[in-house]
Design a protein around this motif. Structure first.
Motif, PDB file in Angstrom:
ATOM      1  N   LEU A  86      10.654  -2.429   6.053  1.00  0.00           N
ATOM      2  CA  LEU A  86       9.807  -2.056   4.815  1.00  0.00           C
ATOM      3  C   LEU A  86      11.341  -1.959   4.400  1.00  0.00           C
ATOM      4  CD1 LEU A  86       8.249   0.279   5.689  1.00  0.00           C
ATOM      5  CD2 LEU A  86       7.910  -1.409   5.740  1.00  0.00           C
ATOM      6  N   SER A  87      12.463  -3.068   4.253  1.00  0.00           N
ATOM      7  CA  SER A  87      13.656  -2.742   2.944  1.00  0.00           C
ATOM      8  C   SER A  87      13.483  -4.319   2.516  1.00  0.00           C
ATOM      9  CB  SER A  87      14.979  -2.985   4.301  1.00  0.00           C
ATOM     10  OG  SER A  87      15.889  -3.421   3.538  1.00  0.00           O
ATOM     11  N   LYS A 107      -6.013   5.904  -1.740  1.00  0.00           N
ATOM     12  CA  LYS A 107      -6.094   4.646  -1.691  1.00  0.00           C
ATOM     13  C   LYS A 107      -4.409   3.675  -1.478  1.00  0.00           C
ATOM     14  CE  LYS A 107      -6.785   6.815  -6.867  1.00  0.00           C
ATOM     15  NZ  LYS A 107      -7.711   5.802  -6.979  1.00  0.00           N
ATOM     16  N   PRO A 108      -4.191   2.257  -1.520  1.00  0.00           N
ATOM     17  CA  PRO A 108      -3.597   1.782  -0.573  1.00  0.00           C
ATOM     18  C   PRO A 108      -1.847   2.645  -1.102  1.00  0.00           C
ATOM     19  CG  PRO A 108      -4.445   0.013  -2.108  1.00  0.00           C
ATOM     20  CD  PRO A 108      -5.487   1.069  -2.822  1.00  0.00           C
ATOM     21  N   ASP A 109      -1.135   2.329  -0.194  1.00  0.00           N
ATOM     22  CA  ASP A 109       0.291   2.654   0.524  1.00  0.00           C
ATOM     23  C   ASP A 109       1.129   1.525  -1.194  1.00  0.00           C
ATOM     24  OD1 ASP A 109       2.579   4.164   0.629  1.00  0.00           O
ATOM     25  OD2 ASP A 109       2.606   4.047   2.811  1.00  0.00           O
ATOM     26  N   LEU A 110       0.974   2.639  -2.046  1.00  0.00           N
ATOM     27  CA  LEU A 110       2.234   1.852  -3.647  1.00  0.00           C
ATOM     28  C   LEU A 110       3.293   2.661  -3.451  1.00  0.00           C
ATOM     29  CD1 LEU A 110      -1.018   1.114  -5.940  1.00  0.00           C
ATOM     30  CD2 LEU A 110       0.033  -0.537  -3.699  1.00  0.00           C
ATOM     31  N   LEU A 111       4.646   1.626  -4.226  1.00  0.00           N
ATOM     32  CA  LEU A 111       6.354   2.262  -4.447  1.00  0.00           C
ATOM     33  C   LEU A 111       5.516   1.411  -6.242  1.00  0.00           C
ATOM     34  CD1 LEU A 111       8.017   3.556  -4.241  1.00  0.00           C
ATOM     35  CD2 LEU A 111       9.215   1.363  -3.070  1.00  0.00           C
ATOM     36  N   ALA A 112       6.623   2.214  -7.081  1.00  0.00           N
ATOM     37  CA  ALA A 112       6.239   1.261  -8.446  1.00  0.00           C
ATOM     38  C   ALA A 112       8.144   1.497  -8.621  1.00  0.00           C
ATOM     39  CB  ALA A 112       5.613   2.274  -9.341  1.00  0.00           C
ATOM     40  N   THR A 113       8.532   0.386  -9.214  1.00  0.00           N
ATOM     41  CA  THR A 113       9.817   0.493  -9.271  1.00  0.00           C
ATOM     42  C   THR A 113       9.793  -0.206 -10.738  1.00  0.00           C
ATOM     43  OG1 THR A 113      10.293  -2.206  -8.820  1.00  0.00           O
ATOM     44  CG2 THR A 113      10.402  -0.585  -6.857  1.00  0.00           C
ATOM     45  N   ILE A 123       3.363  -0.975   0.432  1.00  0.00           N
ATOM     46  CA  ILE A 123       3.673  -1.281   1.525  1.00  0.00           C
ATOM     47  C   ILE A 123       2.953  -1.219   2.654  1.00  0.00           C
ATOM     48  CG2 ILE A 123       4.759   0.414   2.986  1.00  0.00           C
ATOM     49  CD1 ILE A 123       5.480   2.096   0.212  1.00  0.00           C
ATOM     50  N   GLY A 124       3.078  -1.566   3.097  1.00  0.00           N
ATOM     51  CA  GLY A 124       2.318  -2.610   4.805  1.00  0.00           C
ATOM     52  C   GLY A 124       1.876  -1.650   5.484  1.00  0.00           C
ATOM     53  N   ASN A 125       1.111  -2.094   6.694  1.00  0.00           N
ATOM     54  CA  ASN A 125       0.961  -0.807   7.657  1.00  0.00           C
ATOM     55  C   ASN A 125       0.445  -2.063   9.078  1.00  0.00           C
ATOM     56  OD1 ASN A 125       0.001   1.023   9.863  1.00  0.00           O
ATOM     57  ND2 ASN A 125      -0.658   2.302   7.984  1.00  0.00           N
ATOM     58  N   GLY A 139       3.374  -4.996   9.177  1.00  0.00           N
ATOM     59  CA  GLY A 139       4.531  -4.115   8.003  1.00  0.00           C
ATOM     60  C   GLY A 139       5.103  -4.080   7.013  1.00  0.00           C
ATOM     61  N   ARG A 140       5.494  -4.861   6.233  1.00  0.00           N
ATOM     62  CA  ARG A 140       6.025  -5.595   5.590  1.00  0.00           C
ATOM     63  C   ARG A 140       6.326  -4.667   4.089  1.00  0.00           C
ATOM     64  NH1 ARG A 140       9.479  -7.801   7.471  1.00  0.00           N
ATOM     65  NH2 ARG A 140       9.620  -9.352   9.880  1.00  0.00           N
ATOM     66  N   VAL A 141       6.231  -4.786   2.775  1.00  0.00           N
ATOM     67  CA  VAL A 141       6.494  -4.892   1.252  1.00  0.00           C
ATOM     68  C   VAL A 141       6.549  -6.180   0.577  1.00  0.00           C
ATOM     69  CG1 VAL A 141       7.264  -3.385  -0.178  1.00  0.00           C
ATOM     70  CG2 VAL A 141       7.330  -2.593   1.659  1.00  0.00           C
ATOM     71  N   GLU A 142       5.005  -5.987   0.513  1.00  0.00           N
ATOM     72  CA  GLU A 142       5.073  -6.766  -1.260  1.00  0.00           C
ATOM     73  C   GLU A 142       5.002  -6.670  -2.151  1.00  0.00           C
ATOM     74  OE1 GLU A 142       1.662  -8.499   0.963  1.00  0.00           O
ATOM     75  OE2 GLU A 142       2.198  -9.829   2.592  1.00  0.00           O
TER      76      GLU A 142
END
Length: 367
Positions: A86-87, A107-113, A123-125, A139-142
């Protein structure tokens, strides 16, 4: 903030102790430390109830490629660990990170930047279904969305900050050096509203309700906007020195009558009551150097934490606000870190934990 004015954590000083002793010491002190491979700037707590003690941190590197890591405290052994899956790389240093305000995991696991643009990452699971329908999701971030309101130009006004609307999580408000604030509908990936908010660069933005937000600027003012009347704004405060920028804004979620702001290169924090514009209700003046970050308590209407270049994180009880205190208000708790504290976040899902970032260290402290 367990002990007032502690210097750097005891576990870091006792290099000869065994691992067991060190872990026990950390557990007792309830201060947990993670050392990142780079200087940390942006940082945020996850609010999902199934992801306790999870934070995102981002690098401050003077180069185009930067990094974001998602780390988690294992409370059985007191270790904060990054998840290598997840880096991810990020263009420019993020000015801010926020996890989706979704405590109930609906909701989907989201991160805003934010940096040159606002980006939304998914953020994938490990349990996610992959595109071919099989069960082994990555399990990655897209990156889910890159939100750019100025497609006609190759140049953009960098996004200085943003805030995710807790009452309506489709909405994110951003502030920019181009004097505007933009309200995005992140589900439709379109702009709801864009306002020229100030006369100069806008440095921070905060929601005070579903349709109300405030911003601070290099023009020295705090302004409040109501999306039902976009033509007008209310100036709540203007810094007494002309052309003194206001750089951070915190709106009290437990009592929206109050907000706090930081003046650039100043050791004081100004607390405002929006019912009485222009006059601070109290000024917090116990820092010895510039204040960098403020965080209202997520569970109490009268507590605020402040942190700054004096390496101190201070917690204040503002319940006596409005009544004159001889000599000024003193903090009720103080913690001294190992370097200037640049970032501070109070966990809304676990309100007895505060996170601070200084140099390459992330520390989480029980308050």
């Amino acid at each position: 903030m367990v002990a007032a004015t502690t210097t750097t954590m005891p576990p870091e000083q006792n290099h000869d102790t065994s691992d067991d002793q060190l872990q026990n010491q950390q557990r007792r002190s309830e201060i947990y430390t993670y050392e990142a491979p780079w200087h940390i700037y942006a940082m945020n707590w996850s609010v999902r109830k199934d992801k306790k003690y999870r934070l995102a941190i981002a690098s401050l590197l003077e180069q185009y490629p930067n990094r974001v890591e998602i780390v988690q405290l294992d409370d059985t052994n007191g270790e904060i660990r990054p998840d290598p899956n997840l880096s991810f790389e990020h263009p420019y240093p993020p000015t801010k990170l926020i996890f989706i305000p979704d405590k109930e995991c609906q909701k989907p696991d989201l991160l805003a930047t934010s940096s040159d643009f606002l980006r939304i990452w998914r953020i994938g699971n490990e349990d996610d279904v992959s595109n071919d329908g099989s069960g082994s999701g990555s399990g990655r971030v897209e990156m889910k969305s890159l939100l750019n309101n100025n497609r006609n130009s190759e140049f953009c006004g960098p996004v200085t900050s943003f805030d995710w609307n807790e009452g309506d999580p489709r909405r994110i408000g951003t502030s920019s050096i181009d004097t505007t604030c933009t309200i995005w509908d992140i589900e439709r990936e379109t702009v709801d509203t864009q306002l020229i908010a100030h006369d100069k660069e806008v440095y921070d933005i905060a929601w005070g309700g579903v349709g109300v937000f405030a911003s601070v600027s290099a023009d020295g003012s705090v302004r409040v906007f109501d999306l039902r009347d976009k033509e007008h704004s209310t100036i709540i405060y203007e810094s007494s020195e002309p052309d003194t920028p206001l750089v951070r804004l915190g709106w009290n979620k437990q009592d929206p009558r109050y907000m706090a702001t930081i003046i650039m290169d100043s050791a004081k924090v100004v607390v405002l009551d929006i019912r009485f514009p222009t006059l601070p209700v109290v000024e917090l003046q116990r820092h010895q150097a510039s204040v960098n970050a403020i965080a209202w308590a997520p569970h109490s209407s009268c507590h605020i934490c402040t942190a700054g270049d004096d390496s101190q994180a201070l917690i204040w009880d503002l319940s006596s606000m409005g009544q004159p205190v001889e000599g000024g208000l003193d903090p009720i708790l103080a913690y001294t870190a190992g370097a200037e504290i640049e970032q501070l976040q109070w966990s809304s899902s676990q309100p007895d934990w505060v996170a601070i970032a200084f140099a390459s260290k992330l520390q989480i402290l029980r308050v």
